[in-house]
Scaffold this active site. Structure first.
Site, PDB file in Angstrom:
ATOM      1  N   GLY A  28      25.698  44.576  39.759  1.00  0.00           N
ATOM      2  CA  GLY A  28      25.209  45.927  40.039  1.00  0.00           C
ATOM      3  C   GLY A  28      25.771  46.506  41.330  1.00  0.00           C
ATOM      4  CB  ALA A  29      25.578  47.591  44.287  1.00  0.00           C
ATOM      5  CG  HIS A  34      31.320  47.009  39.465  1.00  0.00           C
ATOM      6  ND1 HIS A  34      30.848  47.451  40.680  1.00  0.00           N
ATOM      7  CD2 HIS A  34      31.220  45.661  39.497  1.00  0.00           C
ATOM      8  CE1 HIS A  34      30.470  46.422  41.410  1.00  0.00           C
ATOM      9  NE2 HIS A  34      30.691  45.318  40.724  1.00  0.00           N
ATOM     10  CG  MET A 181      36.701  50.456  45.733  1.00  0.00           C
ATOM     11  SD  MET A 181      36.205  51.657  44.520  1.00  0.00           S
ATOM     12  CE  MET A 181      37.048  53.079  45.169  1.00  0.00           C
ATOM     13  NE  ARG A 184      28.532  39.774  49.550  1.00  0.00           N
ATOM     14  CZ  ARG A 184      28.840  39.220  48.371  1.00  0.00           C
ATOM     15  NH1 ARG A 184      29.911  39.632  47.717  1.00  0.00           N
ATOM     16  NH2 ARG A 184      28.090  38.277  47.846  1.00  0.00           N
TER      17      ARG A 184
HETATM   18  P1  AMP Z   1      30.267  41.730  41.176  1.00  0.00           P
HETATM   19  O1  AMP Z   1      29.282  42.777  40.796  1.00  0.00           O
HETATM   20  O2  AMP Z   1      30.726  41.816  42.591  1.00  0.00           O
HETATM   21  O3  AMP Z   1      29.850  40.343  40.748  1.00  0.00           O
HETATM   22  O4  AMP Z   1      31.566  42.055  40.324  1.00  0.00           O
HETATM   23  C1  AMP Z   1      31.519  42.154  38.933  1.00  0.00           C
HETATM   24  C2  AMP Z   1      32.939  42.205  38.406  1.00  0.00           C
HETATM   25  O5  AMP Z   1      33.612  43.333  38.964  1.00  0.00           O
HETATM   26  C3  AMP Z   1      33.746  40.954  38.818  1.00  0.00           C
HETATM   27  O6  AMP Z   1      34.573  40.562  37.729  1.00  0.00           O
HETATM   28  C4  AMP Z   1      34.566  41.468  39.969  1.00  0.00           C
HETATM   29  O7  AMP Z   1      35.775  40.765  40.173  1.00  0.00           O
HETATM   30  C5  AMP Z   1      34.828  42.901  39.534  1.00  0.00           C
HETATM   31  N1  AMP Z   1      35.190  43.731  40.690  1.00  0.00           N
HETATM   32  C6  AMP Z   1      34.525  43.828  41.875  1.00  0.00           C
HETATM   33  N2  AMP Z   1      35.188  44.643  42.719  1.00  0.00           N
HETATM   34  C7  AMP Z   1      36.295  45.075  42.056  1.00  0.00           C
HETATM   35  C8  AMP Z   1      37.386  45.936  42.394  1.00  0.00           C
HETATM   36  N3  AMP Z   1      37.483  46.509  43.596  1.00  0.00           N
HETATM   37  N4  AMP Z   1      38.342  46.164  41.468  1.00  0.00           N
HETATM   38  C9  AMP Z   1      38.263  45.558  40.236  1.00  0.00           C
HETATM   39  N5  AMP Z   1      37.262  44.742  39.856  1.00  0.00           N
HETATM   40  C10 AMP Z   1      36.297  44.495  40.750  1.00  0.00           C
END
Ligand code: AMP
Length: 276
Positions: A28-29, A34, A181, A184
């Protein structure tokens, strides 16, 4: 977009589904990174499922978990506008009805980079992703290159345990100034936000100077530590074929250059993939 809060609700929505399911697991967030995963999933599969679950098992730092941003209303609006079909938002109790003591050990990957600096992290990721794969049963699951080592361990998990799921890696989406991006990033102070793009800048310098990797890495580390509010965990190169940390490079092969650093108590990671 339909929303399922329990595994039972999710299965009711999916049980008679004959479409190819694309799956995007998240915490999320949501931001444009995403949403890129959702867009790619939309273009490659017939029904897109996104999950939002802040998985306690993958946090090795209680403060990081407590401070993890939650923006559910906004996330729902963004997912709806990007055509996501189903959102799965289980509670921790729903995901971990029984406390699991299972540990998935990625051996070598646990001894380098995130595996070394965040003990238990990859076990937590692997357990939750395995459960989610069973619940969603996707044809393709989409992961961001931003978490490069996570992509490696997920591929290892899927290969080793024969999950019938294809893994697709989506390139990192960046802010205009190059900062990757991340959910955090909102925790960065104005001062730290100004400093943060320096991580990507150094990765670009390394990519351009791979023939002198050690010297360049040491110069980068020196430059980065001039900022007293920035602490580098590691700068490493991995062979994209073997997943091993390397310091010597072969022409024509693909390498991932990875960095992790803490700025004002916020831990950031980034990487670039380059061909030598
Ligand atoms: P998270 O919510 O941080 O667990 O991320 C969920 C998914 O989004 C994971 O597969 C991350 O690698 C991907 N993700 C997070 N930040 C980015 C970004 N800047 N560009 C592409 N994918 C991302």
């Amino acid at each position: 977009m339909q929303i399922a809060k329990t595994v039972q609700d999710l299965r009711l929505l999916l049980d008679n589904c004959t479409k190819n399911i694309g799956f995007v697991p998240t915490m999320g967030a949501l931001h444009a990174g995403h949403l890129r995963l959702i867009d790619v999933a939309k273009s490659k599969t017939e029904l897109v499922v996104c999950s939002i679950f802040v998985n306690p098992l993958q946090f090795n730092n209680a403060d990081d978990l407590a401070k993890y941003p939650i923006t559910l209303e906004q996330d729902i609006a963004l997912l709806t506008s990007h055509g996501c079909d189903i959102l799965f938002i289980p509670t921790t109790e729903e995901m971990y009805k029984k406390k699991t003591t299972l540990e998935i050990n990625f051996s070598y990957q646990n001894s380098v980079m995130e595996g070394l600096h965040r003990p238990g992290h990859f076990n937590g990721v692997a357990v939750v992703v395995s459960k989610l794969f069973h619940y969603v049963q996707p044809k393709i699951a989409f992961f961001g290159q931003k978490d490069l080592q996570q992509c490696l361990i997920i591929s290892q998990l899927v290969d080793s345990l024969s999950f019938p799921v294809a893994i697709e890696i989506v390139p990192t989406v960046r802010e205009k100034d190059g900062l990757a991006m991340s959910s955090r990033n909102v925790r960065l102070s104005a001062e730290a936000r100004k400093i943060a793009p320096i991580l990507y800048q150094n990765l670009e310098i390394l990519a351009a100077n791979l023939q002198q990797f050690i010297t360049t890495k040491n110069e980068c580390l020196k430059q980065l530590t001039i900022n007293s509010s920035l602490e580098v965990s590691y700068i490493q190169a991995i062979d994209m074929h073997t997943g091993l940390v390397v310091e010597n490079f072969e022409k024509g092969k693909k390498y991932g250059l990875c960095i992790a650093a803490t700025i004002d108590n916020v831990r950031l990671i980034d990487n670039v993939i380059t061909v030598y």
